[in-house]
Scaffold this active site. Structure first.
Site, mmCIF file in Angstrom:
data_model
loop_
_atom_site.group_PDB
_atom_site.id
_atom_site.type_symbol
_atom_site.label_atom_id
_atom_site.label_comp_id
_atom_site.label_asym_id
_atom_site.label_seq_id
_atom_site.Cartn_x
_atom_site.Cartn_y
_atom_site.Cartn_z
ATOM 1 N N ARG A 172 -53.288 27.409 -78.907
ATOM 2 C CA ARG A 172 -52.447 27.562 -77.712
ATOM 3 C C ARG A 172 -51.817 28.957 -77.692
ATOM 4 O O ARG A 172 -51.476 29.482 -76.627
ATOM 5 C CB ARG A 172 -51.375 26.455 -77.659
ATOM 6 N N LYS A 209 -63.940 31.314 -60.342
ATOM 7 C CA LYS A 209 -64.786 31.741 -59.236
ATOM 8 C C LYS A 209 -65.845 32.739 -59.743
ATOM 9 O O LYS A 209 -66.587 32.390 -60.621
ATOM 10 C CB LYS A 209 -63.916 32.323 -58.126
ATOM 11 N N TYR A 240 -54.054 31.606 -51.116
ATOM 12 C CA TYR A 240 -54.679 30.375 -51.579
ATOM 13 C C TYR A 240 -53.691 29.215 -51.395
ATOM 14 O O TYR A 240 -52.497 29.372 -51.668
ATOM 15 C CB TYR A 240 -55.051 30.561 -53.055
ATOM 16 N N ASP A 259 -53.109 38.736 -56.647
ATOM 17 C CA ASP A 259 -54.238 37.842 -56.912
ATOM 18 C C ASP A 259 -55.476 38.548 -56.368
ATOM 19 O O ASP A 259 -55.645 38.685 -55.156
ATOM 20 C CB ASP A 259 -53.994 36.497 -56.229
HETATM 21 C C1 LIG Z 1 -59.347 29.241 -56.464
HETATM 22 C C2 LIG Z 1 -58.276 30.232 -56.315
HETATM 23 C C3 LIG Z 1 -57.074 30.105 -57.026
HETATM 24 C C4 LIG Z 1 -56.818 28.939 -57.951
HETATM 25 O O1 LIG Z 1 -57.663 28.993 -59.063
HETATM 26 P P1 LIG Z 1 -58.065 27.672 -59.905
HETATM 27 O O2 LIG Z 1 -58.906 28.248 -60.998
HETATM 28 O O3 LIG Z 1 -58.770 26.756 -58.966
HETATM 29 O O4 LIG Z 1 -56.787 27.087 -60.402
HETATM 30 C C5 LIG Z 1 -56.122 31.088 -56.858
HETATM 31 N N1 LIG Z 1 -56.306 32.128 -56.030
HETATM 32 C C6 LIG Z 1 -57.445 32.280 -55.325
HETATM 33 C C7 LIG Z 1 -57.590 33.458 -54.419
HETATM 34 C C8 LIG Z 1 -58.462 31.340 -55.437
HETATM 35 O O5 LIG Z 1 -59.583 31.474 -54.726
#
Ligand SMILES: *Cc1c(COP(=O)(O)O)cnc(C)c1O
Length: 364
Positions: A34, A182, A87, A157
């Site tokens: 962790r 992604k 998101y 992000d």
């Molecule tokens: C999918 C996504 C998230 C969340 O990510 P997870 O891995 O599903 O928790 C955050 N920001 C963006 C832009 C995303 O496409």
């Protein structure tokens, strides 16, 4: 050459002094997983290098990373400036969870010049959080403007761009966040997040993250490393398909508009060309027939698959109004930028011509 999977949760320590040092160090790689783990640390080091950052911390998901940044840096009485185009999970965290912890959030239109800076309250704003290109309409934020904000910590992000599209830290932004679920891991088989930035900030985040417990799994980190090794060619193929699909859609009478930052029709086309070297395969468009047409399109595709998520090998189509956002009223949908006929598409690695043909057949 391939990354090694260290599944172990714990590691034998040589001396008690070593154990004590590692228990309190963000650099511990062989203490308790962790805190750190050789496979996870290798993924973190690779992302830090790609982003031009001192350090990175991996999380169990993109939302783990975003929650780690927001709750790790902010507390009662603090103020956050956040982008309204984001998101869905990020918006829910900021609008629903933050108030319970006494954190005030102001939402701004990230495409409006100066919007983030204007909303900053000197001495109270702890964090400015952006997302670009943003979900679901690929709105862009000027990273030079974001990076010029002094006082609060700035974070972005950058999931859709990946480090191959843009390196936000070079624009002065302090933290870059990814859902590596992604395009980075890229195969729809790893749930993974990561935050990269200056050493001091990552150390501060690390202290919260070991308690938050949303640590990455070593197996997912290994798949993250596997994904990074093919990220460039995958993004190029996906972007090529997205542009071809986008042009075919723009020429089709059943389509009202198409959004991809590489298409000249994107409202921030010039910013996109200046700021990004690559975008990947996510695009959005609106069908003239509204909700019914959107639902029928998603059911009519054959090669493309109706599923959420993006950045993987398979082309995925989603109709938010009848799936992920089905519970929203027309007004709420409009506020989220989602019209009843909006379709989001993540182009995969199939042959470009096959994807275009499938989309045109489904439209017909
Ligand atoms: C999918 C996504 C998230 C969340 O990510 P997870 O891995 O599903 O928790 C955050 N920001 C963006 C832009 C995303 O496409």
């Amino acid at each position: 050459m391939a990354p090694v999977l260290w599944a172990s949760t714990t590691f034998e320590i040589d001396t008690l002094a070593d154990g004590q040092r590692m228990a309190h160090s963000s650099r511990a790689t062989e203490f308790y997983s962790r805190h750190g783990n050789p496979t996870i640390n290798a993924f973190e080091a690779a992302v830090a290098e790609l982003e031009g950052a001192d350090a990175a911390r991996a999380f169990a998901s993109g939302m783990g990373a975003i929650t780690g940044v927001v709750l790790g840096l902010c507390g009662k009485g603090d103020h956050v400036v956040a982008q309204k185009q984001a998101y869905g999970g990020t918006t829910q965290l900021l609008a629903g969870v933050c108030p319970r912890f006494g954190i005030d959030v102001t939402f701004v239109d990230g495409t409006k010049p100066g919007a983030f800076a204007e909303a900053v309250i000197p001495g109270r704003t702890m964090l400015v959080l952006a997302e670009t290109p943003a979900n679901p309409l690929l709105d862009l934020v000027d990273l030079d403007e974001l990076g010029a904000i002094k006082g609060p910590i700035t974070a972005v992000d950058s999931t859709l761009a990946t480090p191959l599209g843009v390196r936000p830290l070079e624009h002065g932004v302090q933290l870059v966040i990814h859902s590596a679920t992604k395009a980075m891991a890229g195969h729809n088989d790893a749930t993974l997040g990561v935050v990269a930035g200056e050493r001091d900030l990552i150390d501060a985040l690390w202290g919260f993250a070991v308690l938050q417990g949303a640590c990455a799994s070593p197996f997912d980190a290994m798949n993250g490393l596997r994904g990074l090794r093919t990220l460039g060619p995958r993004l190029r193929q996906q972007e090529q398909t997205a542009v071809a699909v986008g042009r075919a859609l723009e020429a089709h009478r059943s389509v009202n508009w198409v959004r991809h930052p590489r298409l000249e029709s994107h409202p921030q086309f010039a910013l996109g060309q200046r700021q990004y070297s690559q975008f990947g395969g996510v695009l959005a468009f609106e069908l003239a027939g509204g909700r019914e047409a959107g639902a029928r399109f998603v059911e009519a595709v054959r090669l493309c698959r109706p599923a959420t998520s993006m950045g993987g090998p398979e082309t995925l189509v989603t109709h938010p109004a009848s799936t992920t956002h089905a519970g929203l009223t027309p007004d709420e949908l409009a506020a989220a930028g989602i019209t009843p006929g909006t379709v989001r598409m993540s182009c995969g690695l199939e042959h470009t011509d096959d994807v275009v043909a499938d989309v045109l057949a489904a439209l017909a």
